[in-house]
Design an enzyme around this catalytic site. Structure first.
Site, PDB file in Angstrom:
ATOM      1  CG  PHE A   1      -1.984   1.007   1.188  1.00 21.23           C
ATOM      2  CD1 PHE A   1      -3.153   0.793   0.480  1.00 21.23           C
ATOM      3  CD2 PHE A   1      -1.822   2.214   1.849  1.00 21.23           C
ATOM      4  CE1 PHE A   1      -4.149   1.762   0.427  1.00 21.23           C
ATOM      5  CE2 PHE A   1      -2.818   3.184   1.808  1.00 21.23           C
ATOM      6  CZ  PHE A   1      -3.980   2.951   1.092  1.00 21.23           C
TER       7      PHE A   1
ATOM      8  NE  ARG B   1      -9.969  -2.223  -3.455  1.00 20.14           N
ATOM      9  CZ  ARG B   1      -9.404  -1.556  -2.451  1.00 20.14           C
ATOM     10  NH1 ARG B   1      -8.303  -1.999  -1.886  1.00 20.14           N
ATOM     11  NH2 ARG B   1      -9.931  -0.430  -2.018  1.00 20.14           N
TER      12      ARG B   1
ATOM     13  CE1 TYR C   1      -9.733   4.040   5.505  1.00 14.33           C
ATOM     14  CE2 TYR C   1      -8.866   5.271   7.358  1.00 14.33           C
ATOM     15  CZ  TYR C   1      -8.708   4.753   6.087  1.00 14.33           C
ATOM     16  OH  TYR C   1      -7.535   4.952   5.416  1.00 14.33           O
ATOM     17  CE  LYS C   2      -8.342   0.689   4.213  1.00 13.47           C
ATOM     18  NZ  LYS C   2      -6.894   0.570   4.104  1.00 13.47           N
TER      19      LYS C   2
ATOM     20  CG  ASP D   1      -0.871  -1.923   7.201  1.00 13.04           C
ATOM     21  OD1 ASP D   1      -2.038  -2.111   7.600  1.00 13.04           O
ATOM     22  OD2 ASP D   1      -0.510  -0.880   6.600  1.00 13.04           O
TER      23      ASP D   1
END
Ligand SMILES: *Cc1c(COP(=O)(O)O)cnc(C)c1O
Length: 411
Positions: free
Chosen positions: A126, A370, A222-223, A197
């Site tokens: 990421f 995605r 927030y995911k 992570d």
């Protein structure tokens, strides 16, 4: 022929997590397949935030730090997150953003391995993970060297110069899962530390930090934890490292006794030393609702459903749109997080056409569409309907419409 819609509806009736969908606000006509980027809104968050604003902030004013327990919220929310990731309660705090937590932990980890300069990570990680390491390198100069190696060369890259291995457990673009236990053991065998992570893992797959021997970890609020846009993130420090780890952002909230207002920094004894400034109470309150909801669900059922939804989507898409997409995710569900990615040269326009029909996924450059399957609120019929919309868009060529070709700032 894969399952038809009636068979998917039957799977929904038997789903042990079915009742959780009603705990979320998802508008009619929306099929939300982007919970891996921004989790949906839990209904309880509305009331909780209204109460925090009106009663706690409005009524208590500054007394709220004590009377409403604001001051211990990073620990309290961290405790609940710990239960989702195989950690002890006093090893996790909710704080800052994932990016900032990466900076704090990567920099602090280097100091635990004096004489070693190398941080190993992979290309295509990421972006913020790589950018933060580049910033650490700019800051510390010769003290640190980045070794960015392809995933199949990670083990060979670990050696007597390695201070830290930093990897994302579930790859954001493909969903590929790294073997945390094996790679952590390899890092330790080389004398290095491992920082994981968990942004795409927490709340999506089984994470067991202590069983894997992980040293440090960060992750996103927030995911899959449904904490709301820009929610506070979390960090983990294994107990054995807590007394020696020093935060490079030695703010007063990480001080042993912030309210003695002394001139000299003395780190708090536990993981609290990794706090920096005053905690964001409104954000933490929303995150707490999301985390509590996730913690009340059966973790095994979550993982089983995440694998089943992904398998179903792959089968449906490959059957409905033969040879049109390249699967970019592992076909084996055990090796895949809670998302499925397909490649297509016109992926951006195709995703825009899907979003126009209420099927919300996202696009990751250069060519990846995605789809995330958040097991608490995505149904089997949603997966079926999304695949049929995709088929229709491909068969009709609807994605060629000029309206779908212009890119927004956020894809
Ligand atoms: C989402 C995500 C982040 C987010 O970082 P922020 O600081 O919240 O912007 C970081 N790392 C990974 C792997 C992610 O998936």
């Amino acid at each position: 022929m894969p399952l038809d819609r009636a068979a998917c509806a039957a799977l929904d009736r038997d789903d042990p997590l079915a009742e959780f969908r009603d705990a979320f606000e998802i508008a009619d006509g929306v099929i939300y397949l982007d919970g891996n980027s921004l989790g949906a809104l839990p209904k309880a968050t509305r009331a909780r935030l209204a109460d925090v604003v009106a009663r706690e902030w409005g009524g208590e004013l500054i007394r709220g730090w004590n009377t409403a327990g604001w001051i211990t919220m990073p620990q309290r929310v961290g405790d609940r997150i710990a239960s989702l990731i195989g950690a002890e309660a006093d090893e996790v705090i909710a704080a800052d953003s994932t990016s900032v937590n990466l900076f704090k932990l990567a920099t602090a980890a280097l100091a635990l391995r004096p004489g070693r300069r190398v941080i190993v990570t992979e290309p295509g990680n990421f972006p913020t993970d790589l950018y933060i390491l580049q910033g650490v390198h700019d800051l510390l100069g010769d003290r640190v060297d980045l070794r960015v190696v392809e995933p199949d060369r990670i083990e060979q890259a670990l050696d007597a110069d390695t201070a830290l291995l930093l990897l994302t457990q579930v790859h954001y673009k493909t969903g590929r899962i790294h073997d945390m236990a094996r790679l952590t053991a390899k890092a330790h065998a080389a004398g290095a530390l491992a920082l994981w992570d968990l942004s795409h893992s927490a709340g999506a797959i089984d994470v067991n930090l202590n069983a894997a021997g992980a040293d440090l970890a960060v992750g996103c609020g927030y995911k899959y934890l449904n904490g709301g846009p820009g929610a506070p993130a979390f960090l983990f420090v294994a107990k054995r490292h807590q007394a020696r780890l020093r935060s490079p952002l030695s703010g007063w909230m990480g001080h042993a006794t912030p309210f003695t207002f002394g001139d000299d920094y003395v780190p708090a004894p536990g993981v609290e030393r990794m706090l920096c400034g005053t905690p964001p109470i409104l954000g933490l309150a929303a995150l707490e609702v999301g985390v509590d909801l996730m913690a009340s669900a059966d973790r095994r059922a979550i993982r089983a459903k995440s694998m089943a939804l992904g398998d179903l989507f792959i089968r449906l898409v490959e059957h409905a749109c033969p040879d049109q997409f390249t699967l970019h995710s592992p076909r084996d569900a055990q090796a895949r997080g809670s998302q499925v990615s397909f490649g297509h040269a016109d992926g951006y326009a195709i995703m825009q056409a899907l979003i126009a029909r209420g099927v919300i996924g996202d696009f990751r450059a250069p060519d990846v569409i995605r789809f995330g399957f958040a097991p608490l609120y995505v149904r089997y019929v949603d997966v079926y309907d999304a695949a049929m919309h995709l088929k229709d868009i491909m068969d009709s060529g609807a994605w060629r419409d000029a309206a779908y070709q212009t890119r927004g700032a956020v894809t």
